[in-house]
Design a protein around this motif. Sequence first.
Motif, mmCIF file in Angstrom:
data_model
loop_
_atom_site.group_PDB
_atom_site.id
_atom_site.type_symbol
_atom_site.label_atom_id
_atom_site.label_comp_id
_atom_site.label_asym_id
_atom_site.label_seq_id
_atom_site.Cartn_x
_atom_site.Cartn_y
_atom_site.Cartn_z
ATOM 1 N N SER A 1 0.830 -1.202 0.000
ATOM 2 C CA SER A 1 0.000 0.000 0.000
ATOM 3 C C SER A 1 0.866 1.254 0.000
ATOM 4 N N GLU A 2 1.942 1.226 0.826
ATOM 5 C CA GLU A 2 2.849 2.372 0.845
ATOM 6 C C GLU A 2 3.513 2.564 -0.516
ATOM 7 N N THR B 1 1.112 3.991 -2.840
ATOM 8 C CA THR B 1 0.972 5.426 -2.564
ATOM 9 C C THR B 1 2.150 6.203 -3.138
#
Length: 348
Positions: free
Chosen positions: A207-208, A211
């Motif tokens: 997810s990071e 992002t």
Amino acid sequence: MFGVRYIKAQPTTYLMKYRGGAIVAEGPGLSTLYYAPATMLVAVPIGSRDASFIFEQTARDFQTLTVQGQVTHRISDPTKAASMLDFTLKADGKTYESDDPEKLPERILGTVEVLAQQAVKELTLRDALQASDRIADIIAGGLRQRADIASLGLEILGVSVRGIKPTPDTAKALEAQAREAILKTADEAIFARRNFAVEQERAIRESELDTEIAVEQKKRSIRETQMDAEASVAAKRNELREAGMAADIVLEGKRKDFVGLNAENTRTLADAEAYRVGALMKIFEGVDTRVIQALAAAGMQPGQLIAQAFSGIAEKAEKIGQLNVSPDLLSQLMEKPQPMEAANARRQ
């Protein structure tokens, strides 16, 4: 008194009174007087009774185990039971003539042992340890179908297996194996929890990264927009430069035309001046130079005339012995001409 006695049976006892080889009275909980020398009493217990058992059996994988339980039964047909076993009371009306009533549970347990053996030999040790209800059902069903049990007038109320145990050594081995299985399950649970934590960390990291990728894509989009704007500005600047260069080219062309025209005019003026000078030279051909100098001195300033005089003196310097020049003359030579005089001198 005179051999006449009284007996009162319990409700759970079926009493039969024989005289002359025939039953003269019978029933549960019967109370009656009887003449002991000529009467025979048969007391059949019809209440439910429990017969406990414990057998050692061998499973299909040749492992020895112990089956423990009990059988609940009752005599439902006292007449059949009395015809197969001796339930005759002694003259005191309290104890039995034979030990057949005590042998009845043994007959039942013998059949139970056979049925238990048939049930256990079809199972492995592990299956048998977990099949107490199944074994109890097999024993109960077998007892109800046995002809010898039915001939005794017995009714099987129920069979329960309270425990199936292996030998101590086998139990230790099974406990160790079960303990290892439990520890393995615990290790697998720990591994699953750690794996889940790793998966969660991976999901968070992904997810990071997603992002960061989205941010970088946004930055790239912004940079591309800025570059497009800069390219547009540069294109406009190039257009302005090209327009300026085109204007400069046009201006230089006009300047070139102007310079050419100016040069042409200068040549024309030079030709005219040369023609004028040539005409003057033709006029002064054959005229004495001193006359020309005198004509040139006309209208000169005093300082110019003095300078011309000094020039003539310099030409004849070898013939002059001594020359005295007054300070007034030098100061007059050093004075600057007046503006009007300078303008006249320039015009001349």
